[in-house]
Every structure is written in structure tokens, then in C-alpha cells.
Design an enzyme around this catalytic site. Structure first.
Site, PDB file in Angstrom:
ATOM      1  N   GLY A  40       0.805  -1.219   0.000  1.00 34.54           N
ATOM      2  CA  GLY A  40       0.000   0.000   0.000  1.00 34.54           C
ATOM      3  C   GLY A  40       0.834   1.263   0.000  1.00 34.54           C
ATOM      4  N   LYS A  52      -7.033  10.977   6.102  1.00 39.48           N
ATOM      5  CA  LYS A  52      -8.457  11.249   5.862  1.00 39.48           C
ATOM      6  C   LYS A  52      -9.312  10.678   6.981  1.00 39.48           C
ATOM      7  CE  LYS A  52      -6.854  13.182   2.393  1.00 39.48           C
ATOM      8  NZ  LYS A  52      -5.469  12.948   2.836  1.00 39.48           N
ATOM      9  N   GLY A 183       5.051  25.029   7.326  1.00 40.56           N
ATOM     10  CA  GLY A 183       4.630  24.763   5.960  1.00 40.56           C
ATOM     11  C   GLY A 183       3.123  24.854   5.822  1.00 40.56           C
ATOM     12  N   GLY A 185       1.264  24.319   3.154  1.00 43.00           N
ATOM     13  CA  GLY A 185       0.752  23.619   1.994  1.00 43.00           C
ATOM     14  C   GLY A 185      -0.348  22.660   2.396  1.00 43.00           C
ATOM     15  N   VAL A 271       7.173  20.634   4.633  1.00 45.87           N
ATOM     16  CA  VAL A 271       7.652  21.576   3.610  1.00 45.87           C
ATOM     17  C   VAL A 271       7.797  20.910   2.242  1.00 45.87           C
ATOM     18  CG1 VAL A 271       8.788  23.099   5.264  1.00 45.87           C
ATOM     19  CG2 VAL A 271      10.047  21.148   4.310  1.00 45.87           C
ATOM     20  N   ARG A 273       7.872  16.989  -0.230  1.00 50.69           N
ATOM     21  CA  ARG A 273       8.353  15.620  -0.295  1.00 50.69           C
ATOM     22  C   ARG A 273       9.393  15.501  -1.405  1.00 50.69           C
ATOM     23  NH1 ARG A 273       5.619  11.975   2.542  1.00 50.69           N
ATOM     24  NH2 ARG A 273       6.086  10.242   1.141  1.00 50.69           N
ATOM     25  N   ASP A 312       5.921   8.985  -7.798  1.00 48.96           N
ATOM     26  CA  ASP A 312       6.586  10.166  -7.253  1.00 48.96           C
ATOM     27  C   ASP A 312       8.051  10.291  -7.644  1.00 48.96           C
ATOM     28  OD1 ASP A 312       4.167  10.582  -6.085  1.00 48.96           O
ATOM     29  OD2 ASP A 312       4.825  10.302  -4.015  1.00 48.96           O
ATOM     30  N   HIS A 444     -30.985  18.239  -8.746  1.00 49.59           N
ATOM     31  CA  HIS A 444     -31.308  19.249  -7.737  1.00 49.59           C
ATOM     32  C   HIS A 444     -31.914  18.565  -6.514  1.00 49.59           C
ATOM     33  CE1 HIS A 444     -32.671  23.103  -6.095  1.00 49.59           C
ATOM     34  NE2 HIS A 444     -33.852  22.515  -5.857  1.00 49.59           N
TER      35      HIS A 444
END
Length: 465
Positions: A40, A52, A183, A185, A271, A273, A312, A444
Site C-alpha cells: 500500500g 483522511k 509549511g 501547503g 515543507v 516531499r 513520485d 437538484h
């Protein structure tokens, strides 16, 4: 030394790595995946998923706390809540455990062999894996590097003791009374907001002139207002310098050039990765690099034949869903399919309060393409569903070419708006125009009507504003 061979070896079982391995197994490719930790990767174990869970728990706690203080506009009252943070963490850990087992089961079902250990390259076809019970040598026709990223450590604030990364923040034994977040962010604000709702006194230190500097001010302002409402102190144009004498706080250079000491039980450094490209013999391959990242082409091929890289380690955007899409594509390429990276958009979500979703180009980015653009927004204060949720802060904004009305970007900020990211992405991938959105019936009452109304407004005939 034991030896194995396979057609495909995947190094790293994070979202990109396990998606690649599972898809390869489905296609009948003899596949091995190597992972030093639990399956994972960062996202499932110490990132997206546990954060989360913590954010949701914090939201629930704040709702009850506001009701207990008589601040509920809904007329709901409650007794003052108590927090068993150990149970909260145990609940979060159980979610991670269940998903770990799920990934392991999916890999097994796809016929993928999993090897637990730390991989190290011998050459472009051979990898040594140090396991708990010995060393395994694996020979592969193709190798996928999917090693992910690591938190950036500040030289003046090395991790340890009171100074923590997001990994340690998600495993704290108790809510800190005073938390300083270095940081402003998305990672820092997601966790900082959660701990503020749990009752911590939170201070955010951001070097840029405003929080969330990767977004435009119109997008970040609703988040800034919410932080103020939560009592979070935000210091912008400020620089974290070093631990205070005795290590009980943080020395900060403020925006006006002054000095301040912020007392803190924990200092959370967020700050950014960096790609995980060291510690596994990557230098032996002499791959072409793009700064700190591995350079790849539109098929995720590196400069060495038979070696791919995804996720990444290959650069921005450093997002799990990008890695997963790359992993699936690489597996199909290895299986002989004709594939190339041709995605129009990759949604980015910031799970702050309120949430932020961006897809495609912002107004300023679109303007730099040379096209004249049309951009309009629809505020949630004019949306019935947002009002019934008592969360009217935010909006949905469309960015389109002025000549043919093709959508170039969609942005939104609002409570629960992350769930609209798929609709936004689909619109861009399908080459939708403003007229397509305007002609689509949006149910709606839902917040998605804001998307409809933003398109209508840009076409000059909004109904509800």
C-alpha cells in the site's frame, strides 16, 4: 543465496507499484513485487488514508463540540464531548490494516509473487533483496521502479523528539496542546486543521505571503477564513529558524524581520516531499535524471532499456492516482499493448476545510497559453444544497477558451467537493465545451449544480445568480 527469475519485477508496492503488478498479473505476466514495508505504500499506511480518517474523526468531534457550546445553527444541543484519542488512532489503524490485507489479497489473486524485503540493484536486470531471513537474488526481463517519496527534512529542524513529520503526526498517542506546523501547503493544513478541531492550539508558519501558495488567492481564501474561525494562528512570510533553547519551542523570523519564539509540544514539518531515489543502488544504473527525479518518456521508460519508473520518483504531480494510472499503462506496454501517456488532466484535491479540487489550467495558466479565455464562478452561497449543509463558503469556477468554449480547467472549493473531481476530470478528458455542461441536467438539490451554473454564467445566462 536464493535466486528467482520473472518477466516483470516491481520495486515498491505503493499505489503505482501494486496497480502495475496486479494489472500485469491479470495480463498473464510472470510478476514479482518487492516491498520493504506493508503493501500500500505511503498513501495507504502513513499518508492519504490514515490522514483522511483522522480528518473525518476531527470533523465529527468538532460538530459535537460546537453543539455543546451552543454554536450549532441547526438548533442541536449536546453534552460536552470527550475524546478517547487512543480509540481514534486504533480505528484509523484498523482501516489501514483492512486495506493492507485487501491489497495483499488482490496481488495474490492476480498471481503476483510478493517478496518482503529491501531491494538493491546489481544491474539493470538483477536486484538483490535483503529479507528478514536472508538474501534473495531476482533476475527480471523488465523492472519498474516505484519507490515513491519521503518527507523533506529541514537542516535546522531534523526529525526527532518534538520535531515530527506527517508520519509521526498520524501516530501521536495524544493530541498536543500546542502544535506548530511549519509549511502552509496541503499536508500541513490538512493535519493542522484536524488537530485544531480536536482542541490543539495550532500555529502555521508559512514562508510565502499566503497559505496554499500553489493555488491562486481566490481558491485559498475560503480556507484561510475557516482557519481563522477555528482559532488557528497563521504566520505568513515567516521562516522557521531552529529549536528554541531547551527544545521547548520554535524560533521564527516573522514577516517584518522580527524574531519570535513559538512554544510547542510538537513541531510538524511539512515543507514538501522528495523522490526516494537513494539507498537501493540506483546509481549503478546511471539513469538520466530530471533534477532529483528519474527522467521518463511518454511510456514511463527510463534511459535504460527494460527499466521503467512510475509515480513520485518521476516528478510532479506527486499523486497516488497518477502513479496508479502509470502503473496500469506500463503493465499493458510490457504485455505488448500500444499505450502512451495522453491524459488531458490529473485532478488534485486538498482535503482542507473546505476542500479544494483543481483540474486542468487555472485562469492565469490558461492565459499564458496564448488563447483568450472566459472564466466565471458560481458561489455556493447561491446553492440550495450548500445552504442546507450549513456550508455556503466556496464556489465552482470554469476556465474555457473564448473562441470555441472548450474547457481548459475547472476549480472548486467547498465542503465535500472532492467527490466532484471525477465529473470535472471527465469533462476535460472528453473535450467538453461550456455548452455541453450547460446542456447536461444536474440533479437538484446538489452542489454539482454549481458546475452547471458556472458554465451558464460564462455563457451569459446564469439562472440562479
Amino acid at each position: 543465496m536464493d535466486e528467482l527469475s520473472c518477466k516483470l519485477l516491481v520495486i515498491g508496492a505503493g499505489p503505482g507499484g501494486y496497480a502495475c503488478a496486479i494489472r500485469a498479473g491479470q495480463l498473464g505476466i510472470d510478476t514479482i513485487v518487492v516491498e520493504a514495508q506493508k503493501p500500500g505504500g505511503t498513501c495507504l499506511n502513513i499518508g492519504c488514508i490514515p490522514s483522511k480518517a483522522l480528518i473525518h474523526a476531527a470533523d465529527a468531534y468538532e460538530t459535537v463540540a460546537c453543539a455543546a457550546e451552543g454554536k450549532s445553527a441547526l438548533g442541536i444541543s449536546a453534552a460536552k464531548p470527550s475524546l478517547d484519542f487512543a480509540r481514534t488512532i486504533a480505528w484509523k489503524d484498523d482501516i489501514v490494516r483492512r486495506l493492507n490485507g485487501g491489497v495483499a489479497g488482490l496481488l495474490k489473486r492476480a498471481g503476483v509473487r510478493s517478496v518482503a524485503g529491501r531491494a538493491s540493484f546489481h544491474d539493470g536486470k538483477t536486484v538483490e533483496v535483503r529479507m528478514a531471513n536472508g538474501i534473495q537474488l531476482i533476475h527480471a526481463e523488465a523492472i519498474v521502479i516505484a519507490t515513491g517519496a519521503l518527507p523533506i527534512e529541514l537542516p535546522s529542524l531534523p526529525f526527532g523528539g518534538r520535531v515530527i513529520s506527517s508520519t509521526e503526526a498520524l501516530a501521536l498517542a495524544e493530541v498536543p496542546k500546542r502544535l506548530v506546523v511549519v509549511g502552509g501547503g496541503y499536508i500541513g493544513l490538512e493535519l493542522g486543521t484536524a488537530f485544531a478541531k480536536f482542541g490543539a492550539a495550532v500555529t502555521v508558519v508559512e514562508a510565502a505571503p499566503r497559505i496554499l501558495p500553489q493555488y491562486d488567492g481566490e481558491i485559498s481564501e475560503p480556507v484561510a477564513r475557516r482557519l481563522r474561525a477555528l482559532g488557528v494562528t497563521v504566520l505568513t512570510s515567516a521562516k522557521a529558524k531552529a529549536l528554541a533553547a531547551g527544545g521547548a519551542g520554535l524560533e521564527v523570523e516573522t514577516g517584518d524581520g522580527g524574531q519570535a519564539t513559538l512554544e510547542a509540544d510538537n513541531i510538524l514539518v511539512t515543507v514538501g516531499r522528495k523522490p526516494a531515489t537513494s539507498g537501493f543502488g540506483l546509481e549503478l544504473l546511471d539513469l538520466d535524471m530530471d533534477g532529483p527525479f528519474i527522467r521518463i518518456d511518454d511510456r514511463c521508460r527510463t534511459s535504460m532499456r527494460g527499466v521503467f519508473a512510475i509515480g513520485d520518483v518521476t516528478g510532479e504531480p506527486m499523486l497516488a492516482h497518477r502513479a496508479m494510472a502509470q502503473g496500469e499503462m506500463v503493465a499493458e506496454i510490457i504485455a505488448g499493448h500500444r499505450r502512451a501517456w495522453d491524459r488531458v488532466s490529473i485532478p488534485a484535491i486538498c482535503f482542507t476545510d473546505p476542500e479544494i479540487v483543481t483540474v486542468g489550467l487555472s485562469p492565469s495558466e490558461a492565459s499564458r497559453t496564448g488563447f483568450s479565455i472566459k472564466t466565471d464562478l458560481f458561489p455556493f452561497k447561491a446553492n440550495g444544497r450548500a445552504l442546507t449543509l450549513d456550508r455556503e463558503d466556496g464556489f465552482i469556477r470554469t476556465v474555457a477558451r473564448a473562441d470555441n468554449h472548450v474547457l481548459l480547467g475547472i476549480q472548486g472549493v467547498g465542503a465535500g467537493i472532492a467527490e466532484l473531481s471525477a465529473a470535472f476530470s471527465l469533462a476535460l478528458e472528453m473535450g467538453a465545451r461550456l455548452e455541453d455542461i450547460a446542456a447536461t441536467i444536474h440533479a437538484h438539490p446538489t452542489q454539482s449544480e454549481g458546475f452547471h451554473e458556472a458554465a451558464l454564467r460564462s455563457l451569459g445566462h446564469a439562472i440562479h445568480i
